[in-house]
Design an enzyme around this catalytic site. Structure first.
Site, PDB file in Angstrom:
ATOM      1  N   HIS C 118    -103.201  32.290   6.165  1.00 21.62           N
ATOM      2  CA  HIS C 118    -103.635  33.218   7.832  1.00 21.62           C
ATOM      3  C   HIS C 118    -104.499  33.513   8.233  1.00 21.62           C
ATOM      4  O   HIS C 118    -104.894  32.481   8.773  1.00 21.62           O
ATOM      5  CB  HIS C 118    -102.227  33.776   7.428  1.00 21.62           C
ATOM      6  CG  HIS C 118    -101.572  34.096   8.729  1.00 21.62           C
ATOM      7  ND1 HIS C 118    -101.455  35.723   9.030  1.00 21.62           N
ATOM      8  CD2 HIS C 118    -101.306  34.258   9.868  1.00 21.62           C
ATOM      9  CE1 HIS C 118    -100.904  36.070  10.340  1.00 21.62           C
ATOM     10  NE2 HIS C 118    -100.488  34.471  10.677  1.00 21.62           N
ATOM     11  N   CYS C 142    -100.610  41.359   4.370  1.00 21.24           N
ATOM     12  CA  CYS C 142    -101.355  41.541   5.846  1.00 21.24           C
ATOM     13  C   CYS C 142    -100.061  41.170   6.465  1.00 21.24           C
ATOM     14  O   CYS C 142     -99.586  41.800   7.432  1.00 21.24           O
ATOM     15  CB  CYS C 142    -103.006  40.944   6.030  1.00 21.24           C
ATOM     16  SG  CYS C 142    -103.771  41.521   4.906  1.00 21.24           S
ATOM     17  N   HIS C 143     -99.488  39.819   6.099  1.00 22.90           N
ATOM     18  CA  HIS C 143     -98.700  39.496   6.949  1.00 22.90           C
ATOM     19  C   HIS C 143     -97.186  38.979   6.348  1.00 22.90           C
ATOM     20  O   HIS C 143     -96.210  38.015   6.805  1.00 22.90           O
ATOM     21  CB  HIS C 143     -99.324  38.460   8.276  1.00 22.90           C
ATOM     22  CG  HIS C 143    -100.840  39.469   8.559  1.00 22.90           C
ATOM     23  ND1 HIS C 143    -101.785  38.973   8.939  1.00 22.90           N
ATOM     24  CD2 HIS C 143     -99.772  40.173  10.111  1.00 22.90           C
ATOM     25  CE1 HIS C 143    -102.534  39.539   9.812  1.00 22.90           C
ATOM     26  NE2 HIS C 143    -102.011  40.698  10.312  1.00 22.90           N
ATOM     27  N   SER C 144     -97.257  39.373   5.241  1.00 17.77           N
ATOM     28  CA  SER C 144     -96.468  39.254   4.107  1.00 17.77           C
ATOM     29  C   SER C 144     -95.522  37.666   3.535  1.00 17.77           C
ATOM     30  O   SER C 144     -94.659  36.750   4.108  1.00 17.77           O
ATOM     31  CB  SER C 144     -95.345  39.689   4.578  1.00 17.77           C
ATOM     32  OG  SER C 144     -95.491  41.315   5.009  1.00 17.77           O
ATOM     33  N   PRO C 157     -96.316  33.787   7.296  1.00 19.64           N
ATOM     34  CA  PRO C 157     -96.776  33.130   8.515  1.00 19.64           C
ATOM     35  C   PRO C 157     -98.508  31.965   8.294  1.00 19.64           C
ATOM     36  O   PRO C 157     -98.523  31.220   9.014  1.00 19.64           O
ATOM     37  CB  PRO C 157     -97.386  33.961   8.629  1.00 19.64           C
ATOM     38  CG  PRO C 157     -97.784  35.536   7.886  1.00 19.64           C
ATOM     39  CD  PRO C 157     -96.590  35.438   7.453  1.00 19.64           C
TER      40      PRO C 157
END
Lengths: 439, 261, 178
Positions: C118, C142-144, C157
């Site tokens: 990502h 950071c963004h799962s 993501p």
């Protein structure tokens, strides 16, 4: 379609007009470069303004890309420069361009200055233009000096030590100032660090003063080889395309010569000793600055005697800075109403003597003071030659120039540039020498 | 006419400046030592290249003779590919030397054989150790010696092949040797090369002169590994710039020809 | 431009200006290349582009991180359970369909670059104490983004699987990455 003119005037595209009515950069460029009228009789020495602009940009460009690879730390600086030379793609080219660029920058600036002196370009109304030039020279010297320290070779270190020690000559506060400059008690890591920071900053100061220099130039207009002001359109041509083209020729030739050194003799102007890493306990046998500082270095060393109550050390430093100081007041030292040396039979000779004097000063600065000048005459040492040439330098500016203005009888000046150009030199019907007209 | 005259003056002015620079640089070649003779090097001139066979032998001299005292810190084993060594040969050369690496997971420094990406292993861990082992004299790093002396390759060749008995009356203190090419004539390095000091695999007779010649070729390459690329590129760049200057000059003449100048 | 000689003169002039401009432009363009090129990895950086790892000390189920080209590389000596989970996954469930066999040389050893696809964070899961995400692989904080036991993206993501670096087994106990 006329050759090369751009369409930024009134006929520009909508976007250009839109921008220009809010921020007049296009009409400024049009007015100051495209339509700007320059005397039509420039010779090739008038190329050096453009060449210097190019050199400044080249130095900033190469400098920024070198800074991306350089490490300002005493333990790493030397090796980081060698890494640039060996491992970074074209790093050797960037570094040799930067190092030789400094040399050619100074060659160009010295030619530019002596051109100004020969043709009286510093005289009214161009006094401020000239003084801004001297400011640029001072900034260049400071920048070059600090840049030379960065590779952290032997000459870097000892040059930095010697030059910063100059300030210890200042009475009372000298030693404190030197400690402040060093950020310690000798040239060491804090010194290297701040020199790197300032070496990166100064070129942008130079750039700023260059802009002022050009603004001042565009207010007064350029001087020309005859030193008489243009009387009308018959005496001038538009700067673009005539001088942009002519400057391109000079620039291309200049860059060709520089490239020959960069690629085939990149260390010609360098000190071999600087390829040895700085050793704070071992002074090289013979410390010399870069060639462009040699005349000033010679003046510094030539004052090895006390002058009245000023001791030799301080006097030498004052003399060295004074050598640049006299350039600041040059417009008021030269009293002659005539600009160009073409019409000044005596000044012309003294100009060449001064040039020779400066070259000999450079020679003196590069030699040990105790060496004999001529093999056969051991009593005549380099230091003696230094006394004579240092004396002459100041004598020229402080005594000769004011006197020449009184005693010299200038040759008749041509009425106008086009008359002189068409009439073949000065033989045409010429007015008697008269004070130059104020623009 | 004006142009010719101005050009001549410009040439004179630049010539003078160049002369001043020449004089000032040549000032440092002076000294009381004997002047090194000019040699005919393969790397000299605009088209000069590295004499690879000689430099390869020079590497052997460096490794077998010089590297006992002198480091070569700026050069990595991988750089030897410039001289025509294969990857396997380079690996083998590097593997003969141990470097300190670490720390490992236990926090200890450890020794491992050198690999191609390592710099040439120095004989001493630091300058102080080098001085302690050499009567207080520091054997200089050889990476840049050719560039670090005004006489360059000629000087180093003369120095290496120029050891001789001191003239009568010259006092040579213990620990120093007489060499007429060294500034001051007394050098801390004893004569490093002796006849057949190495055995060349290509059958070249290892005379002192030959070994000095080879090791200088090697050191020259070590000092300027970019030289061949630089000269090759320089030839093209300068040629291009000359043509560009000529075209610009012609265009300028054309442009100015319609002015009554 | 009706006059012949003038026309000829004009074309000669235009030719000169054009070639001057062309030469100048080519020269400037070529001069920019060394500057740009100098920002690319230098020879000493490129020389460090391979890393050799001794894997003899890694136990079953253990994960270690090594540095290769300045990036973390995850080496996972997978348990039989992790292997069977990775191999039995239906390709239709994957955002970036790739079989486990395409991602390993020996099924026991998974070697992936530990940089979330990502925005470049390092996913958690190397240490037993760390969260491994819903698929038992890695979890990027950071963004799962969730990665499975083959390092394939399963949720979140990130668009792509954790990349497999070029590597080879030099022998049973050593691998060379790069």
């Amino acid at each position: 379609m006329s050759a090369g003119t751009n369409q930024t005037g009134g006929t520009g595209s909508g976007l250009v007009k839109w921008i220009d009515s809010r921020l007049p950069i296009f009409s400024y460029m049009q007015k100051e470069y495209a339509e700007f009228e320059a005397p039509k009789n420039f010779n090739w020495f008038w190329n050096f303004g453009a060449i210097l602009t190019f050199m400044l940009v080249l130095m900033i460009m190469t400098g920024i890309f070198l800074a991306m690879q350089y490490t300002p730390h005493t333990g790493l600086a030397f090796d980081s420069v060698e890494r640039i030379m060996r491992d970074v793609n074209f790093g050797w080219l960037l570094r040799y361009l930067h190092a030789n660029g400094a040399t050619f920058f100074f060659i160009a600036v010295y030619i530019h200055m002596f051109r100004g002196m020969y043709y009286g370009s510093y005289k009214g109304p161009r006094e401020l233009l000239w003084m801004l030039g001297v400011v640029i020279l001072l900034l260049m010297m400071a920048t070059a000096f600090m840049g030379y320290v960065l590779p952290w070779g032997q000459m870097s270190f000892w040059g930095a030590t010697v030059i910063t020690n100059l300030f210890s000559a200042i009475p009372l506060v000298g030693d404190s100032i030197v400690t402040l400059l060093w950020g310690g008690f000798s040239v060491d890591n804090p010194t290297l660090n701040r020199f790197f920071a300032l070496h990166y900053l100064f070129p942008f100061l130079i750039f700023g003063v260059v802009i002022l220099h050009v603004i001042a130039l565009h207010v007064t207009g350029s001087n020309n080889p005859l030193g008489v002001d243009p009387k009308g359109p018959q005496d001038t041509v538009p700067f673009h395309p005539y001088y942009t083209m002519k400057d391109s020729v000079g620039l291309a030739v200049f860059v060709t010569i520089m490239a020959a050194f960069v690629f085939f003799a990149p260390n010609f102007f360098g000190e071999p000793e600087n390829y040895l890493e700085a050793a704070p306990l071992v002074t090289p046998a013979h410390i010399v600055p870069e060639w462009y500082f040699l005349p000033f270095f010679a003046i510094l060393r030539s004052i090895d005697f006390n002058i009245w109550f000023i001791d030799a050390k301080l006097a030498g430093v004052l003399a060295m800075f004074g050598a640049i100081g006299v350039l600041f007041i040059l417009p008021w030292l030269d009293k002659s109403p005539v600009r160009s040396a073409k019409f000044r039979p005596m000044y012309k000779w003294f100009f060449w003597i001064l040039l020779l004097d400066c070259i000999i000063l450079g020679y003196v600065g590069g030699k040990p003071t105790d060496d004999a000048v001529f093999a056969g005459a051991a009593w005549f040492k380099i230091i003696h030659l230094g006394y004579i040439t240092t004396f002459w330098y100041f004598f020229h500016f402080l005594i000769l120039l004011p006197l020449l203005g009184i005693f010299e009888r200038p040759k008749p000046l041509p009425k106008s540039i086009s008359e002189a150009v068409l009439g073949g030199g000065t033989s045409g019907a010429a007015a008697t020498a008269k004070p130059m007209e104020k623009a | 006419m004006g142009i010719v005259c101005n050009l001549r003056r410009a040439a004179a002015a630049t010539g003078l400046i160049a002369a001043a620079a020449l004089v000032s640089t040549s000032a440092f070649a002076a000294g009381d030592a004997k002047h090194a003779e000019e040699q005919d090097w393969h790397f000299e001139g605009i088209f000069g290249t590295v004499d690879k066979a000689s430099a390869q032998r020079g590497l052997q001299v460096y490794l077998e003779v010089c590297s006992g005292c002198h480091s070569l810190k700026q050069v990595a084993y991988r750089n030897l590919s410039d001289l025509g060594f294969t990857e396997a040969e380079i690996k083998a050369i590097a593997a003969d030397y141990d470097v300190t690496d670490g720390p490992n997971d236990e926090g200890e420094m450890f020794e491992r054989p050198a690999i191609a990406s390592d710099a040439f292993v120095s004989p001493f861990p630091n300058n102080e150790a080098a001085q302690a082992s050499n009567n207080g004299a520091l054997p200089p790093d050889l990476s840049l010696q050719v560039k670090a002396h005004a006489g360059g390759a000629n000087y180093i060749y003369a120095l290496l092949s120029g050891y001789e008995d001191a003239p009568v009356g010259k006092d040579v203190p213990n620990g120093l040797s007489y060499n007429p090419f060294f500034p001051g004539e007394l050098i801390a390095m004893p004569a490093p090369l002796a006849e057949d000091g190495v055995e060349y695999s290509d059958g070249t007779v290892a005379s002192v002169d030959q070994m000095a010649w080879d090791v200088v070729n090697f050191m020259q390459w070590a000092a300027e590994p970019e030289m061949e690329q630089r000269k090759k590129m320089g030839f093209k760049v300068v040629l291009f710039l000359i043509i560009l200057s000529a075209i610009l000059y012609a265009a300028k003449r054309k442009m100015w020809s319609n002015l009554d100048h | 431009m009706s006059d012949d000689t003038q026309d000829h003169d004009g074309s000669r002039r235009d030719f000169l200006y054009l070639s001057a401009g062309a030469f100048g432009a080519v020269g400037l363009g070529a001069a920019l290349w060394p500057f740009i090129s100098s920002m690319n990895p230098s020879a000493d950086v490129l020389a460090l582009s391979t890393t050799e790892v001794d894997i003899s000390q890694i136990e079953n189920g253990q994960r270690v991180t090594v540095k290769w080209q300045g990036k973390p590389v995850f080496i996972d000596r997978r348990t039989p359970k992790a292997i069977s989970e990775a191999e039995s996954t239906d390709l239709g469930d994957l955002r970036d369909p790739q079989t486990d066999a395409d991602r390993v040389i020996q099924p026991e050893w998974l070697v992936v670059v530990g940089v979330c696809t990502h925005l470049g964070c390092v996913p958690k899961g190397q240490k037993p104490s760390e969260q491994r995400g819903d698929w038992g692989g890695w979890f990027c904080p950071c963004h799962s983004s969730h990665y499975d036991t083959s390092g394939r993206i399963r949720q979140g993501p990130a668009p792509l699987n954790l990349p497999v670096p070029p590597y080879e087994f030099l022998n049973d106990t050593n691998i060379k990455i790069g």
